[in-house]
Design an enzyme around this catalytic site. Structure first.
Site, mmCIF file in Angstrom:
data_model
loop_
_atom_site.group_PDB
_atom_site.id
_atom_site.type_symbol
_atom_site.label_atom_id
_atom_site.label_comp_id
_atom_site.label_asym_id
_atom_site.label_seq_id
_atom_site.Cartn_x
_atom_site.Cartn_y
_atom_site.Cartn_z
ATOM 1 N N ARG A 79 -10.326 1.736 5.753
ATOM 2 C CA ARG A 79 -10.032 1.016 4.609
ATOM 3 C C ARG A 79 -10.737 1.077 3.473
ATOM 4 O O ARG A 79 -10.799 0.874 2.324
ATOM 5 C CB ARG A 79 -9.704 -0.630 5.149
ATOM 6 C CG ARG A 79 -8.643 -0.863 6.138
ATOM 7 C CD ARG A 79 -8.441 -2.261 6.044
ATOM 8 N NE ARG A 79 -7.732 -2.657 7.091
ATOM 9 C CZ ARG A 79 -6.265 -2.438 7.503
ATOM 10 N NH1 ARG A 79 -5.600 -2.108 6.627
ATOM 11 N NH2 ARG A 79 -5.758 -3.080 8.443
ATOM 12 N N ASP A 124 -5.504 1.907 6.673
ATOM 13 C CA ASP A 124 -6.367 2.162 8.038
ATOM 14 C C ASP A 124 -5.623 3.009 9.069
ATOM 15 O O ASP A 124 -4.504 3.455 8.896
ATOM 16 C CB ASP A 124 -6.367 0.723 8.756
ATOM 17 C CG ASP A 124 -5.353 0.219 9.350
ATOM 18 O OD1 ASP A 124 -3.985 0.558 8.846
ATOM 19 O OD2 ASP A 124 -5.098 -0.041 10.556
ATOM 20 N N ASP A 130 0.920 -1.186 -0.054
ATOM 21 C CA ASP A 130 -0.095 -0.007 -0.084
ATOM 22 C C ASP A 130 0.688 1.300 -0.001
ATOM 23 O O ASP A 130 0.578 2.084 -0.791
ATOM 24 C CB ASP A 130 -0.946 -0.084 1.098
ATOM 25 C CG ASP A 130 -0.231 -0.237 2.688
ATOM 26 O OD1 ASP A 130 0.981 -0.379 2.451
ATOM 27 O OD2 ASP A 130 -1.118 -0.118 3.441
ATOM 28 N N LYS A 161 6.284 7.638 0.141
ATOM 29 C CA LYS A 161 6.755 8.957 0.911
ATOM 30 C C LYS A 161 8.270 8.928 0.917
ATOM 31 O O LYS A 161 8.943 8.587 1.905
ATOM 32 C CB LYS A 161 6.270 8.580 2.312
ATOM 33 C CG LYS A 161 4.768 8.922 2.580
ATOM 34 C CD LYS A 161 4.547 8.788 4.000
ATOM 35 C CE LYS A 161 2.986 9.072 4.365
ATOM 36 N NZ LYS A 161 2.810 8.838 5.709
ATOM 37 N N ASP A 199 7.268 3.769 3.198
ATOM 38 C CA ASP A 199 7.222 4.926 4.186
ATOM 39 C C ASP A 199 8.887 4.874 4.519
ATOM 40 O O ASP A 199 9.769 5.355 3.829
ATOM 41 C CB ASP A 199 6.505 4.725 5.478
ATOM 42 C CG ASP A 199 6.333 5.884 6.363
ATOM 43 O OD1 ASP A 199 6.324 7.008 5.963
ATOM 44 O OD2 ASP A 199 6.438 5.577 7.697
ATOM 45 N N VAL A 250 -2.041 8.861 5.841
ATOM 46 C CA VAL A 250 -3.179 9.030 5.066
ATOM 47 C C VAL A 250 -3.967 7.737 5.233
ATOM 48 O O VAL A 250 -3.227 6.571 5.889
ATOM 49 C CB VAL A 250 -2.925 8.980 3.517
ATOM 50 C CG1 VAL A 250 -2.218 10.157 3.083
ATOM 51 C CG2 VAL A 250 -1.776 7.885 3.298
HETATM 52 P P1 5GP Z 1 7.754 1.444 6.227
HETATM 53 O O1 5GP Z 1 8.173 -0.053 6.934
HETATM 54 O O2 5GP Z 1 7.877 1.382 4.905
HETATM 55 O O3 5GP Z 1 7.980 2.310 7.168
HETATM 56 O O4 5GP Z 1 6.179 1.188 6.702
HETATM 57 C C1 5GP Z 1 5.346 0.847 5.642
HETATM 58 C C2 5GP Z 1 3.922 0.340 6.462
HETATM 59 O O5 5GP Z 1 3.409 1.480 7.310
HETATM 60 C C3 5GP Z 1 2.691 0.565 5.636
HETATM 61 O O6 5GP Z 1 2.594 -0.716 5.172
HETATM 62 C C4 5GP Z 1 1.710 1.142 6.330
HETATM 63 O O7 5GP Z 1 1.108 -0.038 7.126
HETATM 64 C C5 5GP Z 1 2.243 1.888 7.549
HETATM 65 N N1 5GP Z 1 2.089 3.157 7.058
HETATM 66 C C6 5GP Z 1 3.114 4.157 6.768
HETATM 67 N N2 5GP Z 1 2.814 5.437 6.355
HETATM 68 C C7 5GP Z 1 1.340 5.298 6.367
HETATM 69 C C8 5GP Z 1 0.158 6.425 6.324
HETATM 70 O O8 5GP Z 1 0.248 7.413 6.015
HETATM 71 N N3 5GP Z 1 -1.086 5.694 6.791
HETATM 72 C C9 5GP Z 1 -1.291 4.370 6.960
HETATM 73 N N4 5GP Z 1 -2.626 3.906 7.110
HETATM 74 N N5 5GP Z 1 -0.340 3.625 7.192
HETATM 75 C C10 5GP Z 1 0.946 4.184 6.926
#
Ligand code: 5GP
Length: 186
Positions: free
Chosen positions: A169, A163, A104, A135, A107, A157
């Site tokens: 969702r 969620d 999805d 992001k 980050d 978001v």
């Molecule tokens: P990463 O390991 O890249 O930091 O995290 C990815 C996960 O963080 C995504 O799959 C999601 O579950 C959560 N996440 C990161 N940013 C957001 C956001 O803006 N909104 C939501 N709902 N989840 C996020």
């Protein structure tokens, strides 16, 4: 807007349903070309990618198989800790397979770099990543994202699968949650 409408909890809509549809259709066409003759496995990272995954795969005109993985990252709900745990593993072997991991949002990049490492260790032939949202400003680790529908600013978001505490969702678009929602609950 009625009293229970989820729209009440949003600050604004960031990406409309129409914009998502166009971007997913475009990506489906690109993936159809790039995975020609590979019989890929599409892996959905539950639960956030589920809506994007089911829309995307219907835009890909190729023989493919699907599998599902659920990951949990510890830590508070609007931040990622980087510690990853597999809650539900794949049902099938991916040895020698060309894999598309569908996520999805990327980050920090920590979740996907962990998943990528695990899938390579299991002998996948190639691993590409498709994400609805990226992001890049938040990246903590170098990660190649092969396909991203939208690059977004550093805002939390929800919607179209994403969620907050398991809610939102089912919104058909991506919106920025009103900070009131998560400050009230802290
Ligand atoms: P990463 O390991 O890249 O930091 O995290 C990815 C996960 O963080 C995504 O799959 C999601 O579950 C959560 N996440 C990161 N940013 C957001 C956001 O803006 N909104 C939501 N709902 N989840 C996020």
């Amino acid at each position: 807007m009625h009293e229970q409408s989820l729209l009440n909890d949003l600050d604004h809509v960031l990406i409309t349903a129409e914009e998502i549809d166009l971007a997913v259709t475009r990506l489906g066409k690109e993936i159809t070309k790039e995975f020609m003759n590979l019989n890929p496995v599409f892996i959905c990272i539950l639960k956030g990618a589920s809506v994007f995954f089911t829309d995307l795969m219907r835009k890909v005109d190729l023989p493919l198989t699907t599998d599902f993985m659920a990951i949990s990252s510890y830590g508070s709900s609007t931040k990622t800790s980087g510690v990853v745990r597999i809650l539900k593993d794949l049902d099938h072997d991916i040895l020698g397979k060309d894999v598309l991991v569908v996520e999805d949002i990327v980050d920090s990049g920590l979740t996907l770099s962990y998943i990528k490492k695990v899938l390579f260790e299991r002998g996948a032939r190639s691993i590409r990543i498709a994400t609805l949202l990226d992001k890049p400003a938040r990246r903590k680790i170098e990660l190649e994202v092969d396909y991203a529908c939208f690059t977004i600013p550093n805002e939390f978001v929800v919607g179209y699968g994403l969620d907050y505490q398991e809610k939102y969702r089912n919104l058909p678009f991506v919106g920025v949650l009103h900070p009131r929602i998560y400050t009230e609950e802290e």
